[in-house]
Design a protein around this motif. Structure first.
Motif, PDB file in Angstrom:
ATOM      1  N   ASP A  19     -23.650  53.944  14.795  1.00 19.55           N
ATOM      2  CA  ASP A  19     -24.951  54.385  15.373  1.00 19.55           C
ATOM      3  C   ASP A  19     -25.794  53.311  14.727  1.00 19.55           C
ATOM      4  OD1 ASP A  19     -23.678  56.762  16.694  1.00 19.55           O
ATOM      5  OD2 ASP A  19     -23.530  57.599  14.910  1.00 19.55           O
ATOM      6  N   ALA A  20     -25.856  53.238  13.635  1.00 16.20           N
ATOM      7  CA  ALA A  20     -27.077  52.505  12.978  1.00 16.20           C
ATOM      8  C   ALA A  20     -27.370  51.552  13.803  1.00 16.20           C
ATOM      9  CB  ALA A  20     -27.013  52.190  11.312  1.00 16.20           C
ATOM     10  N   LEU A  21     -26.531  50.526  13.943  1.00 20.05           N
ATOM     11  CA  LEU A  21     -26.351  49.238  15.036  1.00 20.05           C
ATOM     12  C   LEU A  21     -27.127  49.727  16.494  1.00 20.05           C
ATOM     13  CD1 LEU A  21     -23.530  47.267  13.831  1.00 20.05           C
ATOM     14  CD2 LEU A  21     -25.777  46.756  13.647  1.00 20.05           C
ATOM     15  N   TYR A  22     -26.570  50.824  16.827  1.00 18.18           N
ATOM     16  CA  TYR A  22     -27.104  51.467  18.425  1.00 18.18           C
ATOM     17  C   TYR A  22     -28.719  51.499  18.420  1.00 18.18           C
ATOM     18  CZ  TYR A  22     -27.802  54.886  21.811  1.00 18.18           C
ATOM     19  OH  TYR A  22     -28.261  55.199  23.567  1.00 18.18           O
ATOM     20  N   GLU A  23     -29.328  52.017  17.077  1.00 15.65           N
ATOM     21  CA  GLU A  23     -30.465  53.362  16.833  1.00 15.65           C
ATOM     22  C   GLU A  23     -30.799  51.231  16.770  1.00 15.65           C
ATOM     23  OE1 GLU A  23     -31.356  55.674  17.627  1.00 15.65           O
ATOM     24  OE2 GLU A  23     -29.961  56.934  17.601  1.00 15.65           O
ATOM     25  N   LEU A  24     -30.495  50.123  16.075  1.00 17.21           N
ATOM     26  CA  LEU A  24     -31.480  49.197  16.008  1.00 17.21           C
ATOM     27  C   LEU A  24     -31.659  48.179  16.964  1.00 17.21           C
ATOM     28  CD1 LEU A  24     -29.948  47.535  13.135  1.00 17.21           C
ATOM     29  CD2 LEU A  24     -32.702  48.209  13.185  1.00 17.21           C
ATOM     30  N   SER A  25     -30.077  48.470  17.947  1.00 18.82           N
ATOM     31  CA  SER A  25     -30.700  47.686  18.964  1.00 18.82           C
ATOM     32  C   SER A  25     -31.632  48.186  20.585  1.00 18.82           C
ATOM     33  CB  SER A  25     -29.459  47.891  20.080  1.00 18.82           C
ATOM     34  OG  SER A  25     -29.062  49.676  20.413  1.00 18.82           O
ATOM     35  N   ARG A  26     -31.941  49.316  20.223  1.00 19.69           N
ATOM     36  CA  ARG A  26     -33.145  50.337  21.021  1.00 19.69           C
ATOM     37  C   ARG A  26     -34.806  50.160  20.229  1.00 19.69           C
ATOM     38  NH1 ARG A  26     -31.828  56.408  20.773  1.00 19.69           N
ATOM     39  NH2 ARG A  26     -33.286  56.332  22.322  1.00 19.69           N
ATOM     40  N   LEU A  27     -35.038  49.483  19.403  1.00 14.10           N
ATOM     41  CA  LEU A  27     -36.346  49.257  19.287  1.00 14.10           C
ATOM     42  C   LEU A  27     -36.717  48.537  19.982  1.00 14.10           C
ATOM     43  CD1 LEU A  27     -35.487  49.200  14.928  1.00 14.10           C
ATOM     44  CD2 LEU A  27     -36.610  50.927  16.450  1.00 14.10           C
ATOM     45  N   ALA A  28     -38.053  48.016  20.226  1.00 15.64           N
ATOM     46  CA  ALA A  28     -38.639  46.892  21.055  1.00 15.64           C
ATOM     47  C   ALA A  28     -39.093  45.785  20.578  1.00 15.64           C
ATOM     48  CB  ALA A  28     -40.298  47.793  21.738  1.00 15.64           C
ATOM     49  N   THR A  29     -39.176  45.904  19.193  1.00 15.30           N
ATOM     50  CA  THR A  29     -39.345  44.393  18.273  1.00 15.30           C
ATOM     51  C   THR A  29     -38.665  45.070  17.150  1.00 15.30           C
ATOM     52  OG1 THR A  29     -41.439  45.463  17.475  1.00 15.30           O
ATOM     53  CG2 THR A  29     -41.609  44.064  19.334  1.00 15.30           C
ATOM     54  N   LEU A  30     -38.252  43.647  16.314  1.00 16.53           N
ATOM     55  CA  LEU A  30     -37.871  43.557  14.396  1.00 16.53           C
ATOM     56  C   LEU A  30     -37.964  43.411  13.999  1.00 16.53           C
ATOM     57  CD1 LEU A  30     -34.083  43.621  16.459  1.00 16.53           C
ATOM     58  CD2 LEU A  30     -35.017  45.673  15.812  1.00 16.53           C
ATOM     59  N   ALA A  31     -38.543  43.954  12.917  1.00 18.96           N
ATOM     60  CA  ALA A  31     -39.523  43.290  12.240  1.00 18.96           C
ATOM     61  C   ALA A  31     -39.232  42.515  10.728  1.00 18.96           C
ATOM     62  CB  ALA A  31     -40.250  44.550  10.965  1.00 18.96           C
ATOM     63  N   TYR A  32     -37.793  43.151  10.481  1.00 25.59           N
ATOM     64  CA  TYR A  32     -37.236  42.228   9.600  1.00 25.59           C
ATOM     65  C   TYR A  32     -35.722  40.946   9.732  1.00 25.59           C
ATOM     66  CZ  TYR A  32     -39.905  45.465   6.341  1.00 25.59           C
ATOM     67  OH  TYR A  32     -40.993  46.594   5.916  1.00 25.59           O
ATOM     68  N   SER A  33     -35.796  40.790  10.910  1.00 29.41           N
ATOM     69  CA  SER A  33     -34.937  39.874  12.367  1.00 29.41           C
ATOM     70  C   SER A  33     -33.753  38.990  11.330  1.00 29.41           C
ATOM     71  CB  SER A  33     -36.006  38.923  12.601  1.00 29.41           C
ATOM     72  OG  SER A  33     -36.257  37.852  12.315  1.00 29.41           O
ATOM     73  N   ASP A  34     -34.654  38.481   9.659  1.00 35.16           N
ATOM     74  CA  ASP A  34     -33.292  37.427   9.302  1.00 35.16           C
ATOM     75  C   ASP A  34     -32.066  38.384   8.408  1.00 35.16           C
ATOM     76  OD1 ASP A  34     -34.730  35.483   9.444  1.00 35.16           O
ATOM     77  OD2 ASP A  34     -35.916  35.315   8.180  1.00 35.16           O
ATOM     78  N   GLU A  35     -32.531  39.721   7.819  1.00 33.09           N
ATOM     79  CA  GLU A  35     -32.321  40.597   6.889  1.00 33.09           C
ATOM     80  C   GLU A  35     -30.864  40.947   7.695  1.00 33.09           C
ATOM     81  OE1 GLU A  35     -32.211  44.820   4.336  1.00 33.09           O
ATOM     82  OE2 GLU A  35     -34.273  43.859   5.001  1.00 33.09           O
ATOM     83  N   ILE A  36     -31.859  41.829   9.102  1.00 37.67           N
ATOM     84  CA  ILE A  36     -31.030  42.301  10.883  1.00 37.67           C
ATOM     85  C   ILE A  36     -29.676  41.067  11.319  1.00 37.67           C
ATOM     86  CG2 ILE A  36     -30.618  43.484  13.140  1.00 37.67           C
ATOM     87  CD1 ILE A  36     -33.976  44.037  12.377  1.00 37.67           C
ATOM     88  N   LEU A  37     -30.386  40.399  10.889  1.00 43.43           N
ATOM     89  CA  LEU A  37     -29.672  39.245  11.199  1.00 43.43           C
ATOM     90  C   LEU A  37     -28.316  38.918  10.125  1.00 43.43           C
ATOM     91  CD1 LEU A  37     -28.116  37.101  13.617  1.00 43.43           C
ATOM     92  CD2 LEU A  37     -30.343  35.989  12.084  1.00 43.43           C
ATOM     93  N   LYS A  38     -28.510  38.603   8.814  1.00 43.98           N
ATOM     94  CA  LYS A  38     -26.791  38.711   7.638  1.00 43.98           C
ATOM     95  C   LYS A  38     -26.599  40.425   7.945  1.00 43.98           C
ATOM     96  CE  LYS A  38     -26.236  37.545   3.772  1.00 43.98           C
ATOM     97  NZ  LYS A  38     -25.065  38.511   3.426  1.00 43.98           N
TER      98      LYS A  38
END
Length: 305
Positions: A134-153
């Motif tokens: 659910d959390a990953l799904y919500e992340l995927s719906r964001l238009a832009t991702l500010a903390y991309s390095d942390e998200i990628l890890k």
């Protein structure tokens, strides 16, 4: 019982638990606070109090309570899962209020906590994988991702647990192994979406004790597939087809769930309006108070005329 034993912390704890399950949250908070005063060493009262705060929408207070408990009982599974759920719901509330960067941080924290719970114990993995997906799904719906390095890890850590898993249901439109594309400006969101789909699909393979839980797993995957199909591209038709299959399976397992019928109607709204009409009618038969269903049914009937 409390009239005869007014200083019994366990009785206050049980009273607070009963109030919370009855939806009387203000009374539950008072009873649980009293239980904590009588026995400050017992973390159970703090845990139930955090759960009540979460249900009341006081997410930061709930998170603070769960974090404080984990400082002393770092591997307590119930507390970890409640903390992950609190971060997830807090992120949704922040996103609804327009604080997308804060929401992003909350979703990442939710996934990190579920990964901790999976590391500590094999129990309740279905719940952990649902919250993580659910959390990953919500992340995927964001238009832009500010903390991309942390998200990628974070996404890669989830993917490591699914490294040996492949799905025949998803292989028609998701290339395996799942990787991050460097030439797509929306690659991070798509990557998060694909790993979320993989997590939802993996949750189904874990099995369940009842049809209701299995139906929920198929419904979540169907919803995520509908969202993925809207991204367009060559994979759209295959994703939409599999979404309908999953939603049908959810309805087979739990045919009296109004939400499932509503989503099924939404999935078929354009391609099969007559079937969507029957789905909306079925949803209204189960719950006649949903005005949005009436609006969609009216659109279909008007188009037919």
């Amino acid at each position: 019982a409390l009239r005869s034993e007014p200083e019994d912390s366990l009785l206050w704890l049980r009273l607070g638990e009963a109030y919370s399950k009855a939806g009387r949250f203000a009374a539950a908070v008072k009873a649980l606070e009293r239980a904590r005063e009588l026995d400050p060493e017992d973390w159970i009262s703090s845990y139930f109090l955090g759960e009540v705060r979460r249900q009341m929408g006081q997410f930061q207070e709930a998170i603070d309570m769960f974090v404080a408990i984990l400082e002393h009982t770092s591997s307590e599974l119930r507390v970890l899962l409640s903390l992950a759920q609190s971060y997830l719901e807090f992120g949704r509330a922040q996103l609804a209020a327009g604080f997308s960067a804060r929401a992003e941080s909350s979703f990442v924290a939710s996934v990190r906590v579920t990964l901790r719970s999976i590391d500590y114990t094999p129990g309740f993995r279905r719940i952990a994988w649902k919250v993580s997906a659910d959390a990953l799904y919500e992340l995927s719906r964001l238009a832009t991702l500010a903390y991309s390095d942390e998200i990628l890890k974070t996404i890669e850590d989830v993917l490591k647990l699914l490294a040996d898993y492949s799905s025949s249901r998803l292989s028609a439109f998701i290339p395996f192994p799942v990787t991050l594309s460097d030439d797509d400006p929306y690659a991070m969101g798509k990557f998060a979406s694909q790993v979320a789909l993989l997590a939802y699909d993996y949750r189904i393979t874990l099995g369940s004790l009842d049809d209701t839980a299995s139906a929920s797993a198929y419904y979540d995957l169907g919803m995520a597939l509908c969202s993925y199909a809207r991204t367009g591209g060559k994979s759209q038709d295959a994703a939409q087809k599999n979404a309908v299959i999953c939603l049908k399976e959810a309805l087979r397992l739990d045919p009296y769930n109004r939400r499932y019928w509503n989503t099924f109607g939404n999935a078929l709204f354009v391609e099969q309006p007559k079937t969507a009409q029957h789905a909306y009618i079925r949803a209204l038969e189960i719950d006649s108070k949903v005005s949005l269903l009436r609006s969609r049914l009216r659109i279909i009937l008007t188009a037919a005329l």
